[in-house]
Scaffold this motif. Sequence first.
Motif, PDB file in Angstrom:
ATOM      1  N   SER A  88       0.844  -1.205   0.000  1.00 54.54           N
ATOM      2  CA  SER A  88       0.000   0.000   0.000  1.00 54.54           C
ATOM      3  C   SER A  88       0.865   1.236   0.000  1.00 54.54           C
ATOM      4  CB  SER A  88      -0.922   0.000   1.225  1.00 54.54           C
ATOM      5  OG  SER A  88      -1.803  -1.095   1.186  1.00 54.54           O
ATOM      6  N   ARG A 128      -3.368   8.503   4.046  1.00 56.78           N
ATOM      7  CA  ARG A 128      -3.286   7.028   3.941  1.00 56.78           C
ATOM      8  C   ARG A 128      -1.860   6.569   4.216  1.00 56.78           C
ATOM      9  NH1 ARG A 128      -5.199   2.273   4.879  1.00 56.78           N
ATOM     10  NH2 ARG A 128      -4.635   0.668   3.338  1.00 56.78           N
ATOM     11  N   GLN A 185      -1.142   6.484   7.841  1.00 55.78           N
ATOM     12  CA  GLN A 185      -1.760   5.301   8.442  1.00 55.78           C
ATOM     13  C   GLN A 185      -0.897   4.055   8.197  1.00 55.78           C
ATOM     14  OE1 GLN A 185      -5.687   5.215   6.727  1.00 55.78           O
ATOM     15  NE2 GLN A 185      -6.550   6.644   8.253  1.00 55.78           N
TER      16      GLN A 185
END
Length: 974
Positions: A307, A354, A357
């Motif tokens: 990710s 994001r 995170q």
Amino acid sequence: MREIRNSIGRYIAILAIVALGVGFFAGLKVTREAMVSTTNDYLSAHKFYDYQLISTIGFDDDSVSDVTAASGVKAAEGSISSDVLVTTESNAESVFKAYSITSKVNTLKLSDGRMPKTANECVLDARHQNDNEIGDYITISDTNDSDTSDMFKYKKYKIVGLVESPLYLNYQRGSTSLGTGSIDSFFYIEKQGFDVDYYTSIYVRLNKGGEIFSSEYKKAVSDAKPEMKTLAKDTTATRYKAVVADAKKELAKQKKKYNNSYQTYLSEKESAYARLDAASARITSGEATIRSTQKTLTTKKTSLESSKTKINSGLTQIATSRQQLEAQKPYMSDEQYAEAKGKLDAQETALKKRLAQVNGGLAQIAAAQKKLAASKATLAESKVKLNASRATADKKFAEAKTKLDKGKKALDKADNKIAKIKSGKSYALTRSSNAGYVSFDSDSSIVDSIAKVFPIFFFLVAALVCMTTMTRMVEEQRSQIGVLKALGYSNSKVMGKYLFYSGSAAFIGAVAGFFIGCRVFPLVIWKAYGMMYNFNYDINYVLNWKLAAFSLAAALLCSMGATWISCAEDFAVAPAQLIRPKAPKSGKRILLERIKPIWSRISFLYKVSLRNIFRYKKRFFMMVVGISGCTALLIAGFGINDSIKNIANFQYQEIDKYDYAVAFDRNMNADNRQDFIKYTEEGTAKVLFAHSSSVDLLKGDTDKSVSLIASDGKNFGTFISLHKGSTAIAFPKTGEVVICKKLSEQLKIKVGDTITLRTGDYDRMKVKVSGVCDNYVNNFIYVSTATYEKGFGKAPKINTAYGIAKGAVHKAAATCANYKYTAATVVNSDMRKLVDKMMQSLNAVIILVVSCAAALAFIVIFNLTNINITERIREIATIKVLGFNYKETNAYVLRENMFMTLISAVVGIPLGWLLLKFVLSEIKVELVYFALRVTPMSYLLSVLLTFVFAILVSIPMSFKLRKVSMTESLKSVE
């Protein structure tokens, strides 16, 4: 009284010969009584035992109580004893006998120091203390077996005193299976100094008794024997039951303890391994959890990293798009630009959020992985500890299992041992099993036996002296007797004078001789035996009034009886005949006169002397008896000296041909023997290895300790010569034994007899006597090693070596003494000197015999010469008138004495040999044999001394001859 004054020489002669005879007889006879009385007082004072009860399984306090309560028992006390190897301050190892101190029997006599106050103190043998002194220590040697060592509570015992024990009356200390086979000494400790709960024997004193060796005492001991045997047997049986019961009780207790221990072992093992298994399961579970967590974190980390990569790619694209927007800005309206830029800002903000995170997720994963690594390390450490705990547990329980298995084997062994416990053997031994007591009985009987023979000479001569003296007196006073009878005096009145004359002399001589003899003889003989028995330095002087009455009666009978016999013939004659001179006896030719070739060559004066010698037969017989007895006594005296003084030479030159003997503290097997030979080869030329020990020889009721030597017989004669006289004796075959001559004579053993030998452990064997050999010091018996092993059921312990030196004996012996297994070394030359020193104490007996012989000869020759001169007074006066000078007159009379002395001396030589043979057979010194040996010099010296005594008597007699007046020849008989 006037007659006594006028013939004092005759009177003193009777008195002296009676005194000598009575003194010799009574002195010798009372010596045994005095010795026995002295010993009896000593043994009574120290409560010497009457019976010793022995059991092979021991006794306890209940056994002692049972014996004490038995009828006829005055006192009984248990005693602990053991043979043990000890090391003294000089580091010498010796065999000692250890005893517990008793208070009711066999009490000790303290010679120096004090008695023990604590259990680790001891008192030592006063006679055999050697270099040990009060304040030193004796140490229980490490070479003892465990059974012996375990009997003693302490390793060292301090010497606090020196004692004498009634168990050891003489220097003998007994036999043992340890060391050289002989016990060197003894020591006493308190009962608490032993670490045992039993007694090895019980000593018993009886209520009834009497003086030692008496028939009363022997009867009391004999009467008590059945009960003592029963007591020994019953107490042994009771002790056996108690021992077995206690052993079973203790075994049951140990079995219970074992079972409890085994159950505890199983329980602890199960619990410990359960805990270890639980810990192992927890570690395994933790490892699985860590692996699962690690896998989850890895998956998450991979996803987050993917990710993050996409987000970074998006941010890169947004940056590119922003550059493109700025490039197109001029071509766009503000609204379009603002709208496009807003979209890019919104996208960038969303991606950055994001990304934050994702980075947070990765940080959490990294922290979790770090924590997981720490947990993994902790788990690995726990696993190592668990493995170590498991290894410790394995070792612990393996050791416990081994210990339990060992305990199980011990219990099984104890079970078998209890099953094999024998009922035990019991013995009831009297004092006759005590070597010192038996030896004293034998030795004290010697003088009693001699007293039966020696005084016969003196009483016989006393009777002859009285008879000759009184016969001559009566013949001289025939006329006076006839006148008295003619005047009316009765025969009894007249004879009373002569009976009083001889009787008073005999009475005074008997009384004087009795008291002097009873004082001197016991003292001299007791001192002579002091080399063996020194438990009491002062002897009890005994006055035996029955013996005194007998001696006096014998003396009076000899003197007055001889007087009556001498007078009886004349008193039967009528007074008229007595008043007239007695007709001379008709002359007879002597045997020598019939041998013409010899008689014709003898001078006149010598012929006269020879006729006179054989003319007066009574005087001749008395002279021969008296002087031959003197010569015999002298030969016996000097023969004793010859037989004694060379004992050491006879033993250590003719028999023991080795130079030294070495005793070892262990069995010398083949390797040890070879090692010893190699160690000593520089100084030792030849070596003989053998077994040496003390055993008991049993013959009937006699129990005698002897020294046994066992060898394979190879080259035995090089070291020890077995012979009897000039005849060699073969080494005994299997089942045979060669014994020494003294044992043969003492115990009446001859070749072909079977004897029994017993060791200190009470093992027995029977052997046949194949030979009797000469031996002078100690009592030796010889067997083969095969005989020993077959008879006693075990191979003999090779504990002795006999060596012949190459050069200096003492140097070679010193080398042997330094060998690692040597316990003691004895050099023959040193032993020879020691034995010579011991024999010196018997010089007193020799001096006693020679002195009595001299006194006998002097009295006999003096009296006979005096009578001869008195009865021939007119003959002597006549030859003086005929012109004989002083020397010729002396020769005429005293020549007869010399002839009779010569004849008597010749007769005395075989008598002396026979007397010596008897005396030596009676003089029994324990461990010493006296062979009958008389040197030619002793024979010559005995004869010469006999002549010296005759010459000494001639000196005063010559003065009497000079005083003879020539006018006597003119006097008639009336």
